[in-house]
Design a protein around this motif. Structure first.
Motif, mmCIF file in Angstrom:
data_model
loop_
_atom_site.group_PDB
_atom_site.id
_atom_site.type_symbol
_atom_site.label_atom_id
_atom_site.label_comp_id
_atom_site.label_asym_id
_atom_site.label_seq_id
_atom_site.Cartn_x
_atom_site.Cartn_y
_atom_site.Cartn_z
ATOM 1 N N ALA A 64 -9.947 -2.212 2.331
ATOM 2 C CA ALA A 64 -9.186 -3.446 1.498
ATOM 3 C C ALA A 64 -9.258 -4.569 2.614
ATOM 4 O O ALA A 64 -9.094 -4.609 3.473
ATOM 5 N N THR A 104 -7.181 -2.717 -4.879
ATOM 6 C CA THR A 104 -8.205 -1.676 -4.006
ATOM 7 C C THR A 104 -7.558 -0.166 -4.212
ATOM 8 O O THR A 104 -6.500 -0.218 -4.032
ATOM 9 N N LYS A 129 -2.583 -6.501 -3.905
ATOM 10 C CA LYS A 129 -2.315 -8.051 -3.480
ATOM 11 C C LYS A 129 -1.417 -8.999 -4.390
ATOM 12 O O LYS A 129 -1.334 -8.650 -5.783
ATOM 13 N N TYR A 187 0.925 -1.166 0.024
ATOM 14 C CA TYR A 187 -0.097 -0.027 0.037
ATOM 15 C C TYR A 187 0.899 1.314 0.012
ATOM 16 O O TYR A 187 1.908 1.182 0.899
#
Length: 259
Positions: free
Chosen positions: A131, A105, A99, A79
């Motif tokens: 997420a 996301t 991921k 992230y």
């Protein structure tokens, strides 16, 4: 589902408005973590620094490939936020949670930083975003969002708040205090990853990246952490479940909705 989750925080200097150089630097850092973590957190606008000049240097969808390649090769989620050019031709400060299977996301920063004119350059996001990964739920946030607790309010029973930032030295006391407060009031882990160094406007950054547990205890012990480097912590789902069962504070939340 994973009861424990190993998380790596990358606190580093950023090269002002040089996306390729920053990506190359993060290539090296991320490869060091291949096979040795489950989630990596990068700073806000990690490809450029907190710049109000997205023309010619903002990424569009190609940046997803960079995230995906590292997530797949390292078998971890990532992230971080970047300046992003939308199909409309306008820009946003976009958080990307990628991921290892390539599913992702996105969260567009809701609270644009008016003091720096961010609201004049970047579109703001429309809604909170959660997420999910390995049975964990993450509330995605970016920098200035930290000052607005209603937007982080834990009505979705999330497990972790993620804040990525370029939070400067003059206001770092607020960074420390608010990260801790967000953890306590939401009974969730709260992770804040900030940068260090000096940006192209002369603004200085001192890091202070930290992880707080559900009760607001610091998990990175050498705080304040003010140098370049990587810190790793292990989050424990049982810590969340036990504390929320014993101290049922979330059940006393006031009922209201965001417009």
């Amino acid at each position: 589902m994973s009861k424990k989750l190993k998380v790596s925080l990358i606190q580093t200097e950023l090269i002002w408005e040089e996306p390729l150089l920053n990506l190359s630097a993060f290539d090296i850092k991320l490869k060091e973590l291949y096979g040795n973590t489950e989630l990596v957190i990068l700073p806000e606008m990690f490809t450029t620094g907190f710049s109000m000049n997205p023309q010619e240097i903002a990424y569009s969808y190609t940046i997803y490939d960079w995230f995906k390649n590292h997530a797949m090769a390292g078998n971890f989620a990532i992230y971080g936020s970047v300046m992003f050019k939308k199909d409309s031709g306008t820009y946003c400060n976009r958080g990307i949670f990628m991921k290892p299977d390539g599913d992702f996301t996105v969260y567009d920063k809701r609270h644009t930083f008016t003091l720096a004119g961010e609201h004049e350059v970047y579109d703001r996001g429309e809604k909170p975003v959660i997420a999910e990964f390995k049975g964990w739920k993450f509330n995605l946030q970016i920098c200035y969002d930290l000052r607005f607790p209603v937007y982080a309010r834990n009505t979705q029973d999330y497990d972790v708040l993620l804040y990525v930032a370029n939070w400067p030295v003059p206001r770092v006391n607020a960074w420390d205090a608010l990260l801790k407060a967000r953890a306590i009031e939401n009974m969730a882990y709260c992770i804040g990853v900030n940068r260090v160094g000096t940006d192209g406007t002369g603004m200085d950054y001192s890091g202070h990246s930290q992880v707080y547990d559900v009760l607001g205890h610091e998990m990175i012990k050498d705080h304040p952490w003010q140098t370049e480097g990587i810190q790793q912590v292990v989050l424990d789902k049982e810590h969340i479940e036990f504390t929320r069962k014993k101290l049922r504070f979330l059940e006393d939340r006031d009922a209201f909705t965001l417009e």
